[in-house]
Structures are given as structure tokens and as C-alpha cells.
Design an enzyme around this catalytic site. Structure first.
Site, PDB file in Angstrom:
ATOM      1  CD  GLU A 189     -24.897 -24.749 -20.720  1.00 19.02           C
ATOM      2  OE1 GLU A 189     -25.447 -24.492 -19.641  1.00 19.02           O
ATOM      3  OE2 GLU A 189     -23.664 -24.556 -20.911  1.00 19.02           O
ATOM      4  CD1 TRP A 192       8.522 -45.382  -3.708  1.00 14.85           C
ATOM      5  CD2 TRP A 192       7.338 -43.578  -3.179  1.00 14.85           C
ATOM      6  NE1 TRP A 192       8.986 -44.349  -4.483  1.00 14.85           N
ATOM      7  CE2 TRP A 192       8.261 -43.223  -4.172  1.00 14.85           C
ATOM      8  CE3 TRP A 192       6.474 -42.600  -2.679  1.00 14.85           C
ATOM      9  CZ2 TRP A 192       8.361 -41.921  -4.676  1.00 14.85           C
ATOM     10  CZ3 TRP A 192       6.571 -41.319  -3.189  1.00 14.85           C
ATOM     11  CH2 TRP A 192       7.501 -40.988  -4.170  1.00 14.85           C
ATOM     12  CG  LEU A 221       5.456 -30.107  -3.693  1.00 16.80           C
ATOM     13  CD1 LEU A 221       5.155 -28.880  -2.855  1.00 16.80           C
ATOM     14  CD2 LEU A 221       4.893 -31.356  -3.044  1.00 16.80           C
ATOM     15  N   GLY A 243       2.907 -32.062   6.436  1.00 17.64           N
ATOM     16  CA  GLY A 243       3.287 -32.992   7.480  1.00 17.64           C
ATOM     17  C   GLY A 243       2.303 -32.917   8.630  1.00 17.64           C
ATOM     18  CB  SER A 244       2.189 -34.711  11.862  1.00 20.77           C
ATOM     19  OG  SER A 244       3.440 -34.298  12.388  1.00 20.77           O
ATOM     20  CB  SER A 273      -1.749 -25.745  11.787  1.00 20.32           C
ATOM     21  OG  SER A 273      -0.709 -25.814  12.728  1.00 20.32           O
TER      22      SER A 273
END
Length: 367
Positions: A52, A170, A204, A294-295, A300
Site C-alpha cells: 500500500e 532424468w 539443493l 526419498g520414499s 514418515s
């Protein structure tokens, strides 16, 4: 332009602040007088002027008797900057069109009341759902004080995240991967499990121009992260957090000397307690996490009910293999009626790849 078109303009401005305003909300503002836009602005970075005030600063002529379109209720309290309501009232603006109320208890409804008390006409609800969707992170964080967690994975058409040999580069094409890097810049942090670090040795980071790198978080119960991994070697330049239950103080010091921050988390079911971790990260003003685990970590996270949204990139490929991993491992949810469901789903196409997104519903699991 009518009200909806001006608000769309304000929303598009607000999105320019993605990745830079956390843990503040994305906000855009447009000022209109005699059918013309005379000022506009957005919240550009944390601690900077709000949308604003930016819009008022940019006005090409007096905003007296003008209308302001703003994507979130103007604040009426002192924070990093003075209250926006005061600036609006003093400017002489006669009408304010607001997309949605602010869920922050310091503001919610009070900003609207302050404007009305000053004699300003206020209209609330124009493109309300669009504004709320854009600020899903802020709405969650301000209410819970824990990060908004987005679980992201890429899989083949037969549901594999890697071949039986563990190779995964990939699965998706360049456009899908570019979108992932945009999200890495948008969210405050990226989180993986230690096994991902050991197997892939990732950086990352966000590899797009003018991007902000997320805080990197490694879930490492026993402190097995390789000290010579890319993440650790660059932790002096990019903030890196290791969440662990290890009591090995000598080993912890080695990571601290590399620039890592160590967070001690108690164990639950032989892994770090993710609920406790979320509480601690929230206290550190980390409002959002892109979970690229990962899996094992994915299961979890879902089982701990910390995941708010799922992003599933699906590539038209078949890997096959009984031993090839799927996105969510662990013991799984053993009955179809006790599974986790995705609601409010959207679908996007990136060349050959499909992105399916949905909010996570834990109703069946809780029942």
C-alpha cells in the site's frame, strides 16, 4: 477495467515478491482515479515497505478521492514498518477494495474497521479465493506457527522414482525441472533425508537467474551425512541445517565448523520426530518447506501429518522392476479406506510431463 481486472493486476504484482517476503504475505496494490491507474506497488522483500505504501509512493498525481485495490487487508499495527491504514487514511483515498481479510490476529478485521471509522468506503471479497490460494503459505504459518510443507516428487507412469539400479536422472524434462527450481526459490527451505544426500550428493540450490537459494535441511537421525558432500562443503555460503538425534558432540562440532547449524530432535519410531522439528523450524521463521525426500522420508512425513500439499510430476515413461522404488515407502497405509486423499486438485502440463497438485486430507487416516 472493472474491479476484477484491477484486482487481477494487484495479484500479478503481489506474485513478484515470491521467495523474498517470507514469512510475510504476498501483497499487491493498485490505485485508480478517473478510470486510470495512477499508482501501483507490491511488497518486495521482508522488512521493506508494504504494498500500500509502495503504491502511494509511486502515484503520478494526488490520490485524493481515488480507489485502492489491495490483495490483503491493510495492516493497522506497527511491525517492521508503520501501519498501512494510517497512510491510506492520510492520503485522501475514498474507497478501498480488499481481496481477503488478514488471518493475523493483530490485523484481522481491525484494518477494515479503522478504514471505515475514518469514513473510507470498504469492499471485501473481490477475487478472495485467488488471494488466499496465492498466500496459502502465510495463512498456514500465521495460524499454526509451523512451516507449510509441500511434498514434491517425480515418477514414471508406472509409479517409479528410480530404476531398480537406483538411477533417476532424468525422469522429467527440462521445463518440469525448471518449475521445480522456481519452487525452490519460492519456498523458504528444502528438506531431504540423509539417504538422499548419500545416494545423490545433491546441491539443493535454485539454478535459475536471480533466484534465492532455500535453506537446506537434512533429516539425519544418526548423523551419517558425509562431511565431504556438496551440501556440507558449501554450507558456509548457503544456510544448512542438520536435524539429528545424535549425541556425538565431537561429530557435531565437525559439522558446525563447516558452517552447519545442528538442531537436536528427539526420536519417534527410530527416526527424528518430524512434528517437533516443524515446531522448531517455525520458531526460526521458516514458513515453508519443499520436501524432496526419498520414499522413506516421504512416508514418515505423511504418517506424521506434516505434509500440506503434494506435487506429483508424472512422466510418460515405464521403468518397471519389483525392486524399483515408489514415491512413498515404509509400511504404507494398509487399507484403501484409511489412505490419505488429495483435494482441491490442479493439473499442469510441461511438455511431455504432467504436474498433479493437491492439498492433503488426513480425514481417513484420522478416522
Amino acid at each position: 477495467m472493472q474491479d476484477i481486472e484491477y484486482m487481477k493486476k494487484a495479484l500479478s504484482l503481489a506474485k513478484k515478491g515470491q521467495g523474498f517476503v517470507n514469512p510475510n504475505p504476498l501483497v499487491g496494490a493498485v490505485i485508480v482515479k478517473d478510470g486510470k491507474i495512477i499508482g501501483q506497488g507490491y511488497h518486495q522483500k521482508y522488512g521493506d515497505l508494504h504494498a500500500e505504501r509502495k503504491a502511494l509512493e509511486s502515484c503520478m498525481q494526488s490520490p485524493q478521492n481515488a480507489t485502492m485495490y489491495v490483495t490483503l487487508e491493510p495492516c493497522c499495527h506497527f511491525g517492521k514498518t508503520p501501519p498501512c491504514c494510517d497512510a491510506i487514511i492520510n492520503s485522501g483515498i475514498k474507497k478501498v477494495v480488499v481481496a481477503t481479510l488478514d488471518p493475523n490476529p493483530l490485523t484481522s478485521g481491525k484494518g477494515i474497521k479503522a478504514l471505515k471509522t475514518a469514513g473510507i468506503e470498504v469492499m471485501v471479497g473481490t477475487l478472495e479465493r485467488d488471494s488466499q490460494a496465492m498466500n496459502e503459505v502465510f495463512f498456514h504459518y500465521i495460524k499454526t506457527k509451523t512451516p507449510f510443507v509441500v511434498m514434491k516428487y517425480a515418477m514414471t507412469a508406472d509409479g517409479k522414482i528410480a530404476t531398480a539400479t537406483g538411477k533417476s536422472k532424468w525422469i522429467t524434462g527440462e521445463k518440469a525441472r525448471e518449475n521445480v527450481h522456481k519452487d525452490r526459490s519460492r519456498y523458504s527451505a528444502i528438506m531431504v533425508g540423509v539417504q538422499t544426500v548419500i545416494a545423490d550428493n545433491p546441491m539443493l540450490t535454485s539454478r535459475i537467474e536471480n533466484a534465492k537459494n532455500p535453506v537446506r535441511i537434512i533429516c539425519d537421525t544418526s548423523l551419517r551425512t558425509p562431511i565431504n558432500s556438496q551440501i556440507i562443503k558449501t554450507s558456509n555460503n548457503i544456510k544448512t541445517i542438520i536435524a539429528t538425534s545424535s549425541t556425538n558432540n565431537e561429530l557435531k562440532e565437525k559439522f558446525k565448523n563447516q558452517g552447519c547449524k545442528i538442531i537436536e530432535i528427539p526420536q519417534k519410531n527410530s527416526h527424528i520426530d518430524l512434528q517437533v522439528l516443524m515446531q522448531k523450524l517455525g520458531q526460526m521463521q521458516i514458513d515453508s518447506i519443499l520436501l524432496e525426500g526419498g520414499s522413506t522420508l516421504n512416508f514418515s512425513a505423511l504418517n506424521s501429518e506434516i505434509v500440506n500439499k503434494v506435487q506429483a510430476y508424472v512422466s510418460p515413461k515405464i521403468f518397471g522392476g519389483e525392486c524399483a522404488k515408489t514415491p512413498v515407502g515404509g509400511v504404507g497405509f494398509l487399507s484403501p479406506d484409511k489412505c490419505i486423499k488429495l483435494v482441491d486438485k490442479t493439473v499442469e502440463i510441461f511438455d511431455d510431463d504432467i504436474l498433479i497438485q493437491g492439498q492433503v486430507s488426513y480425514e481417513c487416516l484420522q478416522e
